[in-house]
Design a protein around this motif. Structure first.
Motif, PDB file in Angstrom:
ATOM      1  N   ASP A  24       0.779  -1.174  -0.039  1.00 43.00           N
ATOM      2  CA  ASP A  24       0.058  -0.085   0.273  1.00 43.00           C
ATOM      3  C   ASP A  24       0.853   1.097  -0.031  1.00 43.00           C
ATOM      4  O   ASP A  24       1.326   1.760   1.102  1.00 43.00           O
ATOM      5  N   HIS A  65       0.555   5.019  -1.296  1.00 38.59           N
ATOM      6  CA  HIS A  65      -0.185   5.967  -2.157  1.00 38.59           C
ATOM      7  C   HIS A  65       0.317   7.092  -2.755  1.00 38.59           C
ATOM      8  O   HIS A  65       0.914   8.122  -2.274  1.00 38.59           O
ATOM      9  N   THR A 123      -1.502   2.496  -4.799  1.00 43.60           N
ATOM     10  CA  THR A 123      -2.833   2.505  -4.714  1.00 43.60           C
ATOM     11  C   THR A 123      -3.404   4.142  -4.825  1.00 43.60           C
ATOM     12  O   THR A 123      -4.391   4.201  -4.712  1.00 43.60           O
ATOM     13  N   SER A 180      -2.347  -0.841  -9.409  1.00 41.52           N
ATOM     14  CA  SER A 180      -3.519  -1.048  -9.288  1.00 41.52           C
ATOM     15  C   SER A 180      -4.478  -0.660 -10.231  1.00 41.52           C
ATOM     16  O   SER A 180      -4.561   0.535 -10.684  1.00 41.52           O
ATOM     17  N   ALA A 218      -8.780  -5.191  -4.295  1.00 42.50           N
ATOM     18  CA  ALA A 218      -8.370  -4.720  -3.122  1.00 42.50           C
ATOM     19  C   ALA A 218      -9.577  -3.412  -2.862  1.00 42.50           C
ATOM     20  O   ALA A 218     -10.005  -2.803  -3.841  1.00 42.50           O
ATOM     21  N   HIS A 228     -10.244  -0.225  -0.415  1.00 40.51           N
ATOM     22  CA  HIS A 228      -9.819   0.742   0.307  1.00 40.51           C
ATOM     23  C   HIS A 228     -10.671   1.729   0.927  1.00 40.51           C
ATOM     24  O   HIS A 228     -11.360   2.348   0.361  1.00 40.51           O
ATOM     25  N   TYR A 234      -7.767  -2.998   3.058  1.00 43.32           N
ATOM     26  CA  TYR A 234      -6.803  -1.992   3.403  1.00 43.32           C
ATOM     27  C   TYR A 234      -7.069  -1.061   4.440  1.00 43.32           C
ATOM     28  O   TYR A 234      -7.983  -0.410   4.522  1.00 43.32           O
ATOM     29  N   GLU A 235      -6.076  -0.912   5.339  1.00 38.77           N
ATOM     30  CA  GLU A 235      -6.165   0.248   6.215  1.00 38.77           C
ATOM     31  C   GLU A 235      -7.252   0.351   7.382  1.00 38.77           C
ATOM     32  O   GLU A 235      -7.718   1.082   8.063  1.00 38.77           O
ATOM     33  N   THR A 245      -4.276  -5.549   6.000  1.00 40.50           N
ATOM     34  CA  THR A 245      -3.036  -5.020   5.874  1.00 40.50           C
ATOM     35  C   THR A 245      -2.626  -4.491   7.367  1.00 40.50           C
ATOM     36  O   THR A 245      -3.529  -4.312   8.081  1.00 40.50           O
ATOM     37  N   SER A 289       1.886  -3.156   4.829  1.00 45.59           N
ATOM     38  CA  SER A 289       1.765  -2.011   4.184  1.00 45.59           C
ATOM     39  C   SER A 289       2.195  -0.784   4.828  1.00 45.59           C
ATOM     40  O   SER A 289       2.206  -0.622   5.969  1.00 45.59           O
ATOM     41  N   ASN A 303       1.388   2.222   3.836  1.00 43.09           N
ATOM     42  CA  ASN A 303       0.379   3.588   3.745  1.00 43.09           C
ATOM     43  C   ASN A 303       1.295   4.602   3.332  1.00 43.09           C
ATOM     44  O   ASN A 303       0.879   5.947   3.670  1.00 43.09           O
TER      45      ASN A 303
END
Lengths: 381, 117
Positions: A23, A25, A106, A146, A203, A205, A261-262, A304, A333, A335
């Motif tokens: 992950d 960003h 991502t 992605s 995925a 998010h 995710y997250e 993640t 991940s 992030n």
């Protein structure tokens, strides 16, 4: 980057990779460049300096946006370069500096699925995908992209997956967990069929909850603050998971893998066991749910590490990691660059040594597939 | 081990049941279309008197969004938490490893007999 060549052996991959970041960003902000990938009919809506019109929620982080994440030096006093805006800089100062060999990109457009205009959302997704491949993935073997899709028009999402699903630079399909409806609904099933057809994990998010055409970000109504909003987001995953199981998504698509995710991990045991218990009494309403719900979740769903809950005692973490079978369900991940809740490597400090290799490397290889993670290009000399 | 005559055939008509006490436990005898089955009156979940539950059918395992109701008259639904059992085997519909204890039943000379092992 340690990977070269199209088909390294599995053993080579195992021994050479130190960490895979699921992950990262990368910043989607150069709308002039992105706009060049949009057909003329909608380009004028997108290639403006401020970017396309995007419905947003009203929540903004307070304090340090990026925490102690490395940030590029300003070229001049007035400029503030984005910490995830330059792929070469990120490679050198984040991946290489931290011993990460591969990062899954991502982006930071996490509310496309709740934009009111489905055609504009689909055009943005496709353009961002092309731009990501061109500027981040093709020149740098350490990045995989992605396939961003907007689920409010499943047909266009499927078309995008079909367009790029065979591209070796793409590792997964990505859509926001902010959604007009629970993601088990049958209208979304063609998206899952496309993921399976191309061998791509899906995925989800969080981040767009409460924006645009999204329902309120919590089940009881709109939160008041960012603090409340962000802390509440795992309920979005809980609702989507329950929907996907009861609507038979994993029965219909046994090859589908979903990455959440997250959202943390401590909420999952509750869902596993509440759901299993209820299923014994209530399964007749959904007779296609043939296995205990926990089996579908643990066999198909991956989580993640950022932002792993800060348990006051490491043994609590160890217990929860055992409950969720983290030896196969948890991916590291970073992030990056959103480190306002801490350093992602510090966050996994208390992971037991026996799980560390699985979480840092092996689970990602299993979820994404070794072939997908093999680099399609050598880094530029 | 003992064989117990628990009823005459005509005492338990098809679709009917009779609860008896044998060697310290309650046993439910069910007549499914002329065939007799005996189950311990204790749900493996929390020991509810399962044989007092409704005899029903159930939603059979099916494809997604497909509804197939079947086994009418063959499913015993526990009155406490609705766990469902196949009367002919004692097994739960959700897990073959979960089930109500069953006993052999024999019909001879118009008498229904249950053997407790």
């Amino acid at each position: 980057m340690t990977l070269t060549g199209a088909e390294p052996s599995a053993a080579t991959v195992r021994t050479r990779l130190r960490a895979i970041d699921a992950d990262l960003h990368h910043h989607v902000g150069d709308w002039a460049a992105i706009g060049r990938h949009v057909p003329a009919g909608l380009r004028w809506r997108i290639d403006r300096p401020g970017g396309p019109p995007l419905a947003r929620h009203g929540f903004r982080k307070v304090g340090a946006t990026h925490g102690a994440a490395p940030v590029p030096a300003s070229a001049d006093a007035g400029s503030r370069p984005h910490p995830a805006g330059d792929p070469a800089w990120v490679k050198a100062h984040v991946l290489d500096a931290r011993g990460v060999d591969l990062a899954i990109l991502t982006g930071d457009l996490l509310s496309l699925g709740v934009q009111p205009n489905p055609d504009l959302a689909a055009a943005i997704a496709a353009a961002v995908n092309d731009w990501t491949l061109e500027t981040w993935v093709r020149p740098f073997a350490c990045y995989k992209g992605s396939i961003l899709v907007a689920q409010q028009d499943p047909a266009q999402a499927v078309a995008e997956i079909d367009r790029l699903g065979g591209d070796p630079g793409m590792a997964q399909v990505l859509m926001g967990s902010a959604s007009e409806a629970p993601l088990g609904r049958r209208a979304y099933h063609p998206i899952y069929a496309a993921c399976v057809a191309h061998g791509l994990p899906l995925a989800l998010h969080l981040g767009g909850e409460g924006a645009g055409t999204s329902p309120p970000a919590t089940a009881v109504g709109h939160p008041t603050t960012y603090f409340e909003w962000y802390g509440s987001l795992p309920q979005s995953y809980m609702a989507h998971l329950m929907s996907m199981i009861t609507e038979g998504v994993f029965e219909r698509f046994p090859g589908l893998k979903v990455i959440l995710y997250e959202g943390g991990v401590f909420w999952l045991p509750h869902l596993l066991w509440r759901f299993d218990k209820n299923w014994k009494s209530q399964r007749s309403e959904t007779p296609w749910v043939k296995q205990p719900p926990s089996r579908y979740i643990l066999d198909h769903v991956v989580l993640t590490t950022y932002p792993l809950e800060a348990a006051p005692d490491p043994t609590y973490l160890h217990q929860v990691l055992a409950m969720i079978e983290a030896e196969r369900t948890l991916l590291f991940s970073s992030n990056y660059p959103n480190w306002e809740l801490g350093d992602p490597f510090d966050m996994v400090r208390d992971v037991p040594p026996s799980l560390r290799r699985r979480i840092m490397v092996d689970n990602a290889l299993a979820v994404y597939g070794r072939r997908r993670l093999a680099s399609q290009a050598d880094p530029p000399a | 081990m003992a064989r117990h005559v628990v009823a005459r055939v005509e005492d338990i008509p098809p679709g009917g049941r009779k609860i008896v006490r044998l060697e310290g436990r309650e046993v439910g005898i069910f007549n499914l279309g002329g065939a007799f089955y005996a189950l311990k009156n204790s749900c493996p979940h929390q020991a509810a008197r399962v044989c007092l539950g409704r005899v029903v059918g159930t939603a059979l395992p099916s494809d997604v969004y497909e509804f197939r109701y079947g086994q009418e008259g063959r499913i015993l639904r526990c009155p406490w938490h609705a766990w469902e059992y196949d009367i002919t085997t004692g097994r739960s519909v959700f897990d073959p490893n979960v089930g109500v204890v069953t006993y052999p039943v024999e019909v001879r000379d118009g008498e229904v007999a249950v053997t407790i092992a």
